[in-house]
Design a protein around this motif. Structure first.
Motif, PDB file in Angstrom:
ATOM      1  N   TYR A 190       5.244   6.818   0.501  1.00 28.92           N
ATOM      2  CA  TYR A 190       6.134   5.676   0.691  1.00 28.92           C
ATOM      3  C   TYR A 190       5.292   4.411   0.635  1.00 28.92           C
ATOM      4  O   TYR A 190       4.072   4.446   0.852  1.00 28.92           O
ATOM      5  N   SER A 211       0.863  -1.182   0.000  1.00 29.64           N
ATOM      6  CA  SER A 211       0.000   0.000   0.000  1.00 29.64           C
ATOM      7  C   SER A 211       0.893   1.224   0.000  1.00 29.64           C
ATOM      8  O   SER A 211       1.849   1.303   0.780  1.00 29.64           O
ATOM      9  N   VAL A 212       0.611   2.149  -0.888  1.00 32.27           N
ATOM     10  CA  VAL A 212       1.374   3.405  -0.924  1.00 32.27           C
ATOM     11  C   VAL A 212       0.657   4.419  -0.051  1.00 32.27           C
ATOM     12  O   VAL A 212      -0.518   4.709  -0.248  1.00 32.27           O
ATOM     13  N   MET A 213       1.376   4.923   0.929  1.00 33.13           N
ATOM     14  CA  MET A 213       0.828   5.914   1.843  1.00 33.13           C
ATOM     15  C   MET A 213       0.961   7.285   1.201  1.00 33.13           C
ATOM     16  O   MET A 213       2.062   7.716   0.857  1.00 33.13           O
ATOM     17  N   HIS A 214      -0.187   7.947   1.010  1.00 31.57           N
ATOM     18  CA  HIS A 214      -0.165   9.241   0.342  1.00 31.57           C
ATOM     19  C   HIS A 214      -0.236  10.405   1.315  1.00 31.57           C
ATOM     20  O   HIS A 214       0.294  11.475   1.049  1.00 31.57           O
ATOM     21  N   ARG A 215      -0.924  10.182   2.446  1.00 28.45           N
ATOM     22  CA  ARG A 215      -1.110  11.307   3.375  1.00 28.45           C
ATOM     23  C   ARG A 215       0.020  11.315   4.397  1.00 28.45           C
ATOM     24  O   ARG A 215      -0.070  10.711   5.454  1.00 28.45           O
TER      25      ARG A 215
END
Lengths: 392, 136
Positions: free
Chosen positions: B86, B76-80
């Motif tokens: 990342y 999962s790409v963390m956007h916030r």
């Protein structure tokens, strides 16, 4: 020994507060306890068992028991995150069945919304203490609830073709219910498009796939059959419960597409002597939309992998679909007090069984209800708890 | 050692890992760029994260060096995040165990489940380097 019929829910209370800038955490616990006692028609001196989890300030159950002036002969501070309070009802029923107490108080309260610094970011601060066994190998990677649940959604989509549109229907259903709850944080009805157009937080979860962050709390009072029948409240009987932890299991055969509900649903239904098809209303832990979808599959409301189809097209909306869920608006729209939604899951199920839910969402003839909790992280380790209750 | 500052203006800094007596040999090897896993001497099963007693049979375990190759199980790409996106995820090592990690030095939008990856070590804030993975 079974707990079936050995204990009843005597009282419940959900604190109406959602932002507690002027209260202490202990105060909220006590206010919730007082509210549940008033609901039951009992007094503080009637309490002889107390249950709390990690949100209770102080040392296990001791600090809060002393703060509230409780004289106890049974206490339990089992901590399984947000599922703790669902599990506590089962533990309270066991203790009552064993004669260890007769009026058990469960409280939850906290102030993550007013206490969080800066109000942003999902990451947990710093590294955990070095003797938490997994800490050195996990907390360094920036795991938060958002992205660890995101990992589960990503794998579920890969294996079963689940879509973001299907997940969005879960939020849509919750919002349909929340519009009738004057205390809900998010009362606007949203559409699938609204969810998909909200900002991406952690792939594939959007902002509206996530629950609210709220201050507040709740309390539940579990009582013996004799006491239940002396109260002037509808009789809500505990008929089944089960609990289990699930983790990465040494990394062997990692499977993030199912939750501990797969292990707690079957024994809870067996104890209750009913099947998922008998359930008229379900409180399903909704930290994120994916949490709901996986638990519905694991509890047997639909086949594994078919949760996406099951939740689509309003199937969870009261009065519309086959399985009304979280009619208070749930964690997704109403309240997720202190980032732990277990107690509100029990409370709304009790409201439904009593016929005390909002008229717009009340399930007609609601005689069998389920509450299920998932605490911790679905993507790493979590505690699952299932509770089944019957209107007598 | 990977120079992360060259590839992106802002990269999430990895805190020093918490180290205890049980995990210390892993981190000593990490300083030398070696990736260790544990295998049970009784049932021969490898596991992750490393324990002194096998989580499957409670047998004694021994360290072994792994090439750190495997495939992405999920991510999962963390956007916030204030430090830029990342990716967190699990790698299924060729030996079997799944390992929680970050995916680095790659186009995060191109990550795929099933993609082949290999371990590398990334600097931390004042601790030993930690294992991260990149597509091969």
């Amino acid at each position: 020994m079974s707990i079936k019929g050995k204990a009843y829910i005597g009282g419940v209370f959900e604190h109406p507060i959602r932002l507690a800038t002027d209260q202490s955490t202990a105060q909220l616990h006590a206010e919730c306890a007082k509210g549940a006692l008033e609901d039951a028609g009992l007094t503080k001196d009637d309490i002889d068992g107390y249950f709390c989890a990690g949100d209770a300030p102080g040392f296990g159950a001791m600090s809060m028991a002393d703060y509230m002036g409780l004289k106890l002969r049974h206490m339990d501070s089992t901590e399984t995150g947000g599922s703790s309070y669902v599990l506590h009802v089962g533990h309270a029923a066991e203790a009552i069945a064993a004669g260890k107490c007769s009026v058990a108080l469960i409280t939850l309260a906290g102030r993550p919304r007013s206490m969080r610094p800066g109000g942003g970011g999902g990451g947990r601060p710093g590294a955990a203490p070095s003797d938490v066994p997994e800490a050195g190998f996990e907390s360094i990677y920036g795991g938060s609830t958002h992205n660890t649940y995101g990992m589960c959604a990503m794998r579920h989509m890969y294996e079963y073709g689940t879509t973001s549109e299907q997940l969005a229907w879960i939020k849509v259903a919750a919002s349909h219910h929340a519009q009738w709850n004057e205390h809900a944080m998010l009362r606007d009805v949203v559409t699938v498009e609204d969810v998909l157009n909200s900002p991406l937080i952690a792939d594939p979860l959007h902002r509206l796939d996530c629950c609210v962050v709220s201050d507040g709390g709740g309390a539940v009072i579990v009582v013996s059959p004799e006491i239940a029948k002396s109260l002037k409240r509808p009789l809500v009987k505990v008929i089944g419960s089960a609990e289990a932890p699930k983790g990465p299991n040494g990394g062997r055969n990692l499977d993030l597409t199912f939750s501990g509900a797969a292990w707690t649903g079957p024994p809870a239904f067996a104890e209750a002597g009913i099947t998922p098809q008998d359930i008229k209303y379900a409180s399903i832990y909704d930290s994120f939309t994916i949490t709901v979808l996986m638990q519905l599959e694991d509890l047997g409301f639909c086949k594994k992998g078919e949760g996406g189809k099951f939740v689509a097209d309003g199937n969870l909306i009261s009065g519309v679909g086959k399985l009304p869920f979280n009619t208070d608006g749930g964690g997704l729209c109403n309240n997720h007090p202190t980032n732990r939604g277990g107690i509100t899951k029990v409370i709304e199920a009790v409201r439904q069984l009593r016929g005390e839910a909002h008229p717009k969402v009340q399930v007609p003839g609601c005689d069998l209800a389920l509450a299920h909790g998932t605490g911790g992280s679905l993507g790493t380790r979590h505690g699952a708890a299932t509770l089944i209750m019957e209107r007598e | 050692m990977t120079d992360t500052t060259a590839t992106a203006p802002q990269v999430r800094k990895i805190p020093a890992p918490a180290i205890n007596n049980e995990s210390k040999p892993f981190w000593e090897a990490a300083k030398e760029g070696r990736f260790l896993i544990k295998r049970c001497v009784a049932c021969n099963e490898p596991h992750w994260y490393p324990r002194v007693l096998c989580p499957f049979c409670f047998g004694e375990t021994k360290w072994e060096e792994s090439p750190g190759e495997g495939v992405i199980y999920t991510y999962s790409v963390m956007h916030r995040t204030p430090t830029g996106p990342y990716a967190i995820g699990y790698v299924t090592l060729n030996e079997g165990p799944a390992v929680l990690t970050n995916f680095v030095d790659c186009d995060l939008s191109a990550l795929k489940i099933g993609q082949k990856v290999k371990v590398k070590f990334q600097e931390t804030e004042g601790g030993p380097p930690v294992p991260v993975f990149s597509p091969v």
